[in-house]
Design an enzyme around this catalytic site. Structure first.
Site, PDB file in Angstrom:
ATOM      1  N   GLU A 202      62.097  63.720  12.309  1.00  8.84           N
ATOM      2  CA  GLU A 202      63.044  63.856  11.509  1.00  8.84           C
ATOM      3  C   GLU A 202      64.213  64.735  12.165  1.00  8.84           C
ATOM      4  OE1 GLU A 202      63.067  62.913   8.256  1.00  8.84           O
ATOM      5  OE2 GLU A 202      60.677  62.713   7.992  1.00  8.84           O
TER       6      GLU A 202
ATOM      7  N   LYS B 258      54.436  75.072  15.764  1.00  3.73           N
ATOM      8  CA  LYS B 258      55.114  75.904  16.701  1.00  3.73           C
ATOM      9  C   LYS B 258      56.474  75.978  15.761  1.00  3.73           C
ATOM     10  CE  LYS B 258      58.649  75.777  19.903  1.00  3.73           C
ATOM     11  NZ  LYS B 258      59.683  76.756  19.091  1.00  3.73           N
TER      12      LYS B 258
ATOM     13  N   ILE C  96      67.313  87.692  15.857  1.00  2.00           N
ATOM     14  CA  ILE C  96      68.627  88.502  15.407  1.00  2.00           C
ATOM     15  C   ILE C  96      68.890  88.371  13.868  1.00  2.00           C
ATOM     16  CG2 ILE C  96      71.020  88.369  16.126  1.00  2.00           C
ATOM     17  CD1 ILE C  96      69.460  88.720  18.543  1.00  2.00           C
TER      18      ILE C  96
ATOM     19  N   SER D  11      66.712  68.281  16.621  1.00  2.00           N
ATOM     20  CA  SER D  11      67.753  67.525  16.743  1.00  2.00           C
ATOM     21  C   SER D  11      67.361  66.075  17.697  1.00  2.00           C
ATOM     22  CB  SER D  11      68.465  68.309  18.066  1.00  2.00           C
ATOM     23  OG  SER D  11      67.711  68.626  19.267  1.00  2.00           O
TER      24      SER D  11
ATOM     25  N   CYS E 151      70.367  68.977   7.507  1.00  3.83           N
ATOM     26  CA  CYS E 151      70.408  67.849   8.491  1.00  3.83           C
ATOM     27  C   CYS E 151      71.099  66.518   7.550  1.00  3.83           C
ATOM     28  CB  CYS E 151      68.990  67.338   8.724  1.00  3.83           C
ATOM     29  SG  CYS E 151      67.805  67.169   7.376  1.00  3.83           S
TER      30      CYS E 151
ATOM     31  N   GLU F  31      77.272  65.442  14.798  1.00  4.22           N
ATOM     32  CA  GLU F  31      76.726  66.285  13.838  1.00  4.22           C
ATOM     33  C   GLU F  31      77.177  67.926  13.953  1.00  4.22           C
ATOM     34  OE1 GLU F  31      72.516  67.121  13.964  1.00  4.22           O
ATOM     35  OE2 GLU F  31      72.485  66.961  11.744  1.00  4.22           O
TER      36      GLU F  31
ATOM     37  N   ASP G 261      66.489  86.458   8.478  1.00  2.85           N
ATOM     38  CA  ASP G 261      66.735  85.924   9.932  1.00  2.85           C
ATOM     39  C   ASP G 261      67.517  84.490  10.024  1.00  2.85           C
ATOM     40  OD1 ASP G 261      64.748  83.838   9.111  1.00  2.85           O
ATOM     41  OD2 ASP G 261      63.180  84.548  10.598  1.00  2.85           O
TER      42      ASP G 261
ATOM     43  N   TRP H 206      64.879  75.888  12.470  1.00  2.00           N
ATOM     44  CA  TRP H 206      65.335  77.013  12.012  1.00  2.00           C
ATOM     45  C   TRP H 206      65.928  77.126  10.612  1.00  2.00           C
ATOM     46  CZ3 TRP H 206      70.167  76.512  11.308  1.00  2.00           C
ATOM     47  CH2 TRP H 206      71.073  75.781  12.327  1.00  2.00           C
TER      48      TRP H 206
HETATM   49  P1  NAD Z   1      66.174  71.699  18.026  1.00  2.00           P
HETATM   50  O1  NAD Z   1      65.978  70.233  18.456  1.00  2.00           O
HETATM   51  O2  NAD Z   1      66.873  72.574  19.077  1.00  2.00           O
HETATM   52  O3  NAD Z   1      64.770  72.408  18.022  1.00  2.00           O
HETATM   53  C1  NAD Z   1      63.683  72.102  17.109  1.00  2.00           C
HETATM   54  C2  NAD Z   1      62.510  72.501  17.573  1.00  2.00           C
HETATM   55  O4  NAD Z   1      62.092  72.012  18.806  1.00  2.00           O
HETATM   56  C3  NAD Z   1      62.319  74.148  17.819  1.00  2.00           C
HETATM   57  O5  NAD Z   1      60.865  74.648  17.408  1.00  2.00           O
HETATM   58  C4  NAD Z   1      62.535  74.266  19.336  1.00  2.00           C
HETATM   59  O6  NAD Z   1      61.888  75.254  19.846  1.00  2.00           O
HETATM   60  C5  NAD Z   1      61.663  72.842  19.834  1.00  2.00           C
HETATM   61  N1  NAD Z   1      61.901  72.608  21.086  1.00  2.00           N
HETATM   62  C6  NAD Z   1      63.246  72.676  22.004  1.00  2.00           C
HETATM   63  N2  NAD Z   1      62.837  72.095  23.127  1.00  2.00           N
HETATM   64  C7  NAD Z   1      61.527  71.491  22.838  1.00  2.00           C
HETATM   65  C8  NAD Z   1      60.908  70.642  23.941  1.00  2.00           C
HETATM   66  N3  NAD Z   1      61.424  70.476  25.269  1.00  2.00           N
HETATM   67  N4  NAD Z   1      59.745  70.040  23.441  1.00  2.00           N
HETATM   68  C9  NAD Z   1      59.322  70.377  22.350  1.00  2.00           C
HETATM   69  N5  NAD Z   1      60.023  71.063  21.300  1.00  2.00           N
HETATM   70  C10 NAD Z   1      60.989  71.574  21.888  1.00  2.00           C
HETATM   71  O7  NAD Z   1      66.624  71.642  16.583  1.00  2.00           O
HETATM   72  P2  NAD Z   1      67.255  73.141  15.854  1.00  2.00           P
HETATM   73  O8  NAD Z   1      68.636  73.532  16.457  1.00  2.00           O
HETATM   74  O9  NAD Z   1      66.153  73.912  15.667  1.00  2.00           O
HETATM   75  O10 NAD Z   1      67.607  72.406  14.326  1.00  2.00           O
HETATM   76  C11 NAD Z   1      68.667  71.827  14.005  1.00  2.00           C
HETATM   77  C12 NAD Z   1      68.551  70.002  14.095  1.00  2.00           C
HETATM   78  O11 NAD Z   1      67.315  69.964  13.326  1.00  2.00           O
HETATM   79  C13 NAD Z   1      69.621  69.576  13.649  1.00  2.00           C
HETATM   80  O12 NAD Z   1      69.960  68.337  14.678  1.00  2.00           O
HETATM   81  C14 NAD Z   1      69.339  69.148  12.310  1.00  2.00           C
HETATM   82  O13 NAD Z   1      69.826  67.825  11.831  1.00  2.00           O
HETATM   83  C15 NAD Z   1      67.806  68.647  12.528  1.00  2.00           C
HETATM   84  N6  NAD Z   1      66.903  68.773  11.263  1.00  2.00           N
HETATM   85  C16 NAD Z   1      66.542  67.432  10.829  1.00  2.00           C
HETATM   86  C17 NAD Z   1      66.083  67.675   9.496  1.00  2.00           C
HETATM   87  C18 NAD Z   1      65.370  66.304   8.868  1.00  2.00           C
HETATM   88  O14 NAD Z   1      64.834  66.285   7.832  1.00  2.00           O
HETATM   89  N7  NAD Z   1      66.000  64.961   9.411  1.00  2.00           N
HETATM   90  C19 NAD Z   1      65.878  68.813   8.810  1.00  2.00           C
HETATM   91  C20 NAD Z   1      66.200  70.009   9.405  1.00  2.00           C
HETATM   92  C21 NAD Z   1      67.016  70.074  10.508  1.00  2.00           C
END
Ligand code: NAD
Length: 525
Positions: A279, A204, A46, A258, A313, A413, A118, A180
């Protein structure tokens, strides 16, 4: 036929019509573009600026992960010949990394436009991200060459019958799972050091921003990287991320996302004792003292919370301001925040912020603002969808005051352009409040007093400390957090070491037979 056919042409469509096009993308496995084994799942991507579907990408399932991991394992095991990778000298792999860097730089404009579209981040921010992606590959090409210099260095030991040295060997097959908010940059932070080290990779991408990873796979392909060394499997977390985290043939999982997902990934990876780096999230403080310059303080406070639409983050989302300047500083902060243009990422207005990445995030952030009000917080500016934007996941940059330590917005957060503010009187109070968090990613101190700044650098329980600034990130410097913000460090030499196993090599140097003499006491003549 690769993942994103005719992307230049398609980009024009993305920008102009935004109509619902069904493009069938593929997965990149073993150097080929392939259909998902079971037909896959169609994932709508989207555009958060107008809520329209840009494209559908094909997501894989466990069978595709198995295929990709098998390809990565096979590629890792090749010992010699034109497809060797893990056994190459660092200087030979460096050439491929430089070619990837150039490929990204050449396609920068396309990739930046796709990510602005995106992800919703302002286009000029996306351009900077892509510069960093190219720079990151170039930087790790340099470090790949340096691995050769580190090989076989001797260690001083107290027994001259032996000689001990150290070798660095690639960890093996790496599963890289990314979020993302920086689609290609978060991938680069993992792929560049992993490839430099000689690992093979299954990437992935986030299902929310899966487009540029496909373009990137084509760049890697065109750089001549051997088949199976790099693979991309798009898909949902449970379908692809889960199987990748627990696959017995994956040696290391590098995850950014997360805390909740990170914890799941760690649990899944633990069954086969994988090497794991995480991370995760943050709730970072920015502490402003009375002696700080107001204009600079307001600039860094804003940069710390509004950059990447607040979806970063390391966002310094908790402002701690010393009592004496609080009123003046907040007045100026509100004045400047109101000048930010909220709108389309391609808007020429400056400064500007774009939409949040999707409906889920939009609802989540609005709910946090609502909770803040219910718990007694006061919205000083922002707090809602801008009046001039009736569609798109936009939200006004928001400053909340009268926040208390136990308020949800102070503790959790939010991942949006929402700043929570508390006042403090003394240094001790500021340190206590700053460190009172389950996270420990970053922390910032703004003051002219250098001795005080030194005290804060020491006292902050955070992996990244900014003095008189917030957010600058350089790929030469370590990145990662303490506490629930993660495990390990990415970037710099630290990032490379994540992908290297240390191998002790000890050689018995005595040539004379029977000299050791533990079990065999006398030499038979
Ligand atoms: P998310 O945890 O929802 O998803 C991250 C990735 O994990 C995606 O590719 C998702 O498809 C995958 N995923 C989901 N369920 C899974 C599972 N059961 N097993 C394995 N992989 C799975 O996070 P998001 O919403 O994409 O990103 C936001 C979060 O990322 C925030 O909490 C942010 O703080 C964190 N973040 C941290 C850093 C850092 O460097 N510390 C950088 C960027 C984002």
């Amino acid at each position: 036929a690769f993942g994103l056919e005719n992307s230049d042409h398609k980009l024009k469509e993305i920008q102009s019509s935004m109509s619902d096009h069904q493009f069938k993308t593929k997965l990149y496995i073993d150097g080929k573009w392939v259909e998902p084994v079971n037909g896959g799942k169609s994932i709508p991507v989207i555009n958060p600026s107008n809520e329209q579907v840009i494209i559908h990408v094909m997501g894989g399932t466990e069978e595709d992960v198995n295929r990709a991991v098998a390809a990565a394992r096979k590629a890792f095991e090749v010992q010699s010949g034109p497809n060797a990778w893990s056994t190459l000298d660092g200087k030979d792999r460096a050439k491929f990394l430089r070619a990837i860097s150039k490929g990204v730089a050449d396609k920068k404009e396309l990739l930046a436009r796709l990510e602005a579209t995106d992800c919703g981040k302002p286009h000029r921010e996306a351009e900077l991200d892509l510069d960093d992606v190219a720079g990151c590959f170039d930087y790790y090409a340099g470090l790949a060459e340096k691995i050769d210099e580190r090989q076989d260095n001797g260690i001083k030991i107290a027994d001259d019958r032996f000689k001990s040295t150290v070798q660095y060997a690639p960890v093996g097959v790496v599963g890289a799972i990314i979020p993302w908010n920086y689609p290609l940059l978060m991938a680069a932070w993992k792929i560049a050091p992993a490839l430099a080290a000689g690992c093979t990779v299954v990437l992935k991408p986030s299902e929310v921003t899966p487009i540029t990873a496909l373009e990137f796979a084509q760049i890697v392909h065109d750089a001549g990287v051997p088949p199976g060394v790099f693979n991309v499997v798009n898909g949902y977390g449970a379908d692809v991320g889960g199987p990748l985290s627990r696959h017995p043939e994956v040696d290391k999982v590098a995850f950014t996302g997360s805390v909740a997902t990170g914890s799941t990934v760690m649990r899944e990876a633990s069954a086969t004792i994988k090497n794991v780096t995480l991370e995760l999230g943050g709730k970072s403080p920015i502490v402003v003292f009375n002696d700080a310059d107001i204009t600079d303080a307001v600039e860094w406070i804003m940069f710390g919370i509004f950059w990447t639409n607040g979806q970063i983050c390391s966002a310094t989302s908790r402002l701690l301001v010393q009592e004496e300047i609080a009123d003046r500083l907040l007045e100026r902060l509100v004045e400047e925040t109101k000048k930010i243009h909220v709108g389309d990422p391609f808007s020429k207005e400056d400064p500007s912020i774009g939409p949040l990445v999707n409906e889920i995030q939009h609802k989540k952030v609005l709910k946090y603002i609502d909770t803040a009000k219910k718990e007694g917080g006061k919205i000083l500016t922002g707090g809602k969808r801008p009046n001039h934007l009736t569609s798109g996941y936009f939200i006004e940059p928001t400053v909340i005051v009268d926040v208390k330590e136990n308020h949800t917005v102070w503790r959790e957060e939010i991942f949006g352009p929402v700043l929570s503010v508390m006042r403090f009187r003394t240094e001790e109070e500021a340190i206590r409040l700053a460190n009172d968090s389950s996270f420990g990613l970053a922390a910032s101190i703004l003051s002219k007093d250098e001795e005080r700044n030194k005290r804060f650098v020491k006292a902050f329980r955070a992996g990244i400390v900014w003095v008189n600034c917030s957010q600058p990130a350089f790929y030469q410097c370590p990145w990662g957090g303490m506490k629930q913000s993660g495990i390990g460090r990415e970037l710099g030499t630290y990032g490379l070491d994540n992908y290297l196993e240390v191998k002790q090599v000890t050689t018995y140097q005595v040539k004379e037979s029977g000299k050791w003499g533990w079990y065999i006491k006398s030499k038979i003549m």
